[in-house]
Design an enzyme around this catalytic site. Sequence first.
Site, mmCIF file in Angstrom:
data_model
loop_
_atom_site.group_PDB
_atom_site.id
_atom_site.type_symbol
_atom_site.label_atom_id
_atom_site.label_comp_id
_atom_site.label_asym_id
_atom_site.label_seq_id
_atom_site.Cartn_x
_atom_site.Cartn_y
_atom_site.Cartn_z
ATOM 1 N N HIS A 140 0.872 -1.182 0.000
ATOM 2 C CA HIS A 140 0.000 0.000 0.000
ATOM 3 C C HIS A 140 0.907 1.230 0.000
ATOM 4 O O HIS A 140 2.033 1.178 0.503
ATOM 5 C CB HIS A 140 -0.840 -0.048 1.281
ATOM 6 C CG HIS A 140 -1.858 1.025 1.436
ATOM 7 N ND1 HIS A 140 -1.546 2.270 1.915
ATOM 8 C CD2 HIS A 140 -3.188 1.049 1.188
ATOM 9 C CE1 HIS A 140 -2.652 3.002 1.964
ATOM 10 N NE2 HIS A 140 -3.662 2.283 1.532
ATOM 11 N N ASP A 217 3.281 -4.437 7.946
ATOM 12 C CA ASP A 217 2.046 -3.666 7.807
ATOM 13 C C ASP A 217 0.892 -4.670 7.977
ATOM 14 O O ASP A 217 0.595 -5.445 7.069
ATOM 15 C CB ASP A 217 2.023 -3.000 6.429
ATOM 16 C CG ASP A 217 0.688 -2.328 6.138
ATOM 17 O OD1 ASP A 217 -0.266 -2.512 6.917
ATOM 18 O OD2 ASP A 217 0.590 -1.635 5.109
ATOM 19 N N GLN A 220 -4.417 -5.037 7.072
ATOM 20 C CA GLN A 220 -5.464 -5.912 6.514
ATOM 21 C C GLN A 220 -5.404 -7.320 7.106
ATOM 22 O O GLN A 220 -6.227 -8.167 6.741
ATOM 23 C CB GLN A 220 -5.322 -6.004 4.983
ATOM 24 C CG GLN A 220 -5.483 -4.687 4.271
ATOM 25 C CD GLN A 220 -6.921 -4.146 4.311
ATOM 26 O OE1 GLN A 220 -7.865 -4.836 4.724
ATOM 27 N NE2 GLN A 220 -7.101 -2.902 3.892
ATOM 28 N N LYS A 243 -10.154 -0.611 10.765
ATOM 29 C CA LYS A 243 -10.318 -1.799 9.929
ATOM 30 C C LYS A 243 -10.665 -3.005 10.794
ATOM 31 O O LYS A 243 -10.859 -4.109 10.301
ATOM 32 C CB LYS A 243 -9.043 -2.055 9.133
ATOM 33 C CG LYS A 243 -8.735 -0.922 8.144
ATOM 34 C CD LYS A 243 -7.702 -1.323 7.152
ATOM 35 C CE LYS A 243 -7.093 -0.136 6.422
ATOM 36 N NZ LYS A 243 -7.988 0.482 5.460
ATOM 37 N N CYS A 381 -4.892 2.616 -3.543
ATOM 38 C CA CYS A 381 -3.641 3.128 -2.952
ATOM 39 C C CYS A 381 -2.508 2.109 -3.110
ATOM 40 O O CYS A 381 -1.687 1.906 -2.205
ATOM 41 C CB CYS A 381 -3.814 3.496 -1.478
ATOM 42 S SG CYS A 381 -5.043 4.753 -1.204
HETATM 43 N N1 C6P Z 1 -6.234 0.670 2.989
HETATM 44 C C1 C6P Z 1 -8.114 0.333 1.486
HETATM 45 O O1 C6P Z 1 -9.205 0.647 1.006
HETATM 46 P P1 C6P Z 1 -4.757 3.878 7.386
HETATM 47 O O2 C6P Z 1 -5.414 4.713 6.339
HETATM 48 O O3 C6P Z 1 -3.497 4.501 7.898
HETATM 49 O O4 C6P Z 1 -5.682 3.408 8.454
HETATM 50 O O5 C6P Z 1 -4.323 2.522 6.638
HETATM 51 C C2 C6P Z 1 -3.426 2.587 5.584
HETATM 52 C C3 C6P Z 1 -3.209 1.226 5.029
HETATM 53 C C4 C6P Z 1 -1.973 0.624 5.207
HETATM 54 N N2 C6P Z 1 -1.735 -0.623 4.777
HETATM 55 C C5 C6P Z 1 -2.676 -1.342 4.149
HETATM 56 C C6 C6P Z 1 -2.356 -2.730 3.717
HETATM 57 C C7 C6P Z 1 -3.944 -0.784 3.940
HETATM 58 O O6 C6P Z 1 -4.874 -1.508 3.311
HETATM 59 C C8 C6P Z 1 -4.218 0.538 4.358
HETATM 60 C C9 C6P Z 1 -5.551 1.193 4.078
HETATM 61 C C10 C6P Z 1 -7.581 1.126 2.655
HETATM 62 O O7 C6P Z 1 -7.465 -0.603 1.063
HETATM 63 C C11 C6P Z 1 -7.688 2.599 2.433
HETATM 64 S S1 C6P Z 1 -6.633 3.148 1.127
#
Ligand code: C6P
Length: 424
Positions: A140, A217, A220, A243, A381
């Site tokens: 991401h 990371d 997910q 999430k 993203c």
């Molecule tokens: N992905 C998606 O629709 P934040 O925004 O900081 O809570 O998470 C960022 C992020 C980091 N790593 C992974 C693997 C992610 O999937 C995400 C967020 C969302 O897939 C919003 S772009």
Amino acid sequence: MITAKSDSADTLVRTDAQSFDVEAIRRDFPILQQTVNGKPLVYLDNAATTQKPRAVIDAITDHYLKDNANIHRGVHELSVRATAAYEKVRAKVRDFIGADRVEEIVFLRSTTEAVNLVAQTYGHSVIQPGDEILISTLEHHSNIVPWQMLCEQTGAVLKVAPINDAGEIILEEYEKLLGPRTMLVAVTHVSNALGTITPIKEIIDIAHRSEVRVLVDGAQAVPHTPVDVRDLDCDFYAFSSHKLFGPTGVGVLYGKYDLLNGLPPYQGGGEMILSVSFDGTTYNELPFKFEAGTPNIAGVIGFGAAIDYINAVGMERIAAYERDILDHATQTLSAIPGVRIIGTATEKASVVSFVVEGVHPHDVGTILDQLGIAVRTGHHCAQPLMERFGLTATARASFAFYNTRDEVDALADGIRQVIEVFGG
Ligand code: C6P
């Protein structure tokens, strides 16, 4: 019958021991009980953010109704109560991911902030010009851009481990990229755009054999699979509350105690200090050293209620239920002529990215929305990953444990309507 009582709300979560009582679970999520464009809402955008059970909403409301005060600062009753509730969640998070100590749990704004914190503290402590940071094609943007910024600032070099056509990291190639200048591996546990579950333990073991630290990371991964940071032996693990059925604006950075303790602070301000004079400042102990300013107190308390809720349902049972939903979705969608699933890894979490021949993903999403079905469309993203598949965008259905087989069937019907509209 599993019955668990959230200590922050009265909500009882009841699930039958034999079958997963998804209808009972759905009743705990008020937002799901609505129609959109005249149709029952089918919410399949859980990778973007999950919906919140009433227990979470109640915990936040209760906090503001009864206990609201700033934390770690006051001797008065409300501050003492708010501080105790906030710190109790830190212990819940420690237990949820199997960490050793509460000091290893830093509350931040998001996964994004957690990665940036490591880039700007660990990165600046150890990185020299010519050093290397190794990521993967699956990442991401949150796990790409902070490292690119660090490379620009330090003269380090970003290396990228490739993936195969199924969307799996090619381990032999990854291992070859680990060299004497590699200072950090930063890699996802589950791909948001494809659903690939990476062999994270193996990836960490390989890096550690070369004495390279690993940031995972986990944004997910935590909603879909039990995570044990001690078993993984990762050095850093980042994830977001939103999430995981908790509120937005709360993220977690786990770091091994000695490692975190040796890092310089990230931001300066209140709370992260022991004493301040105009001659200098003594920084606070872990984890407060990394929590400058007033945090998202109500959000953290709501996050605690989300963890209680998930524990009551049971992460193993969630994972098993979602596996069935994913299998059903994969079979149903791949049987529709003109639909191609992007990301066919052997190990996947409940994400199905797809393209419909001759139809732009945004049109797919718009027509599905008319049918009350929420999916995400775009690059998710993860633009370099899209590029790897020769695409600019996909449509993505991402499932949570409150989704049903009937909702998968509604999605499939919706896609057939999309194809009809576009004359397929
Ligand atoms: N992905 C998606 O629709 P934040 O925004 O900081 O809570 O998470 C960022 C992020 C980091 N790593 C992974 C693997 C992610 O999937 C995400 C967020 C969302 O897939 C919003 S772009």
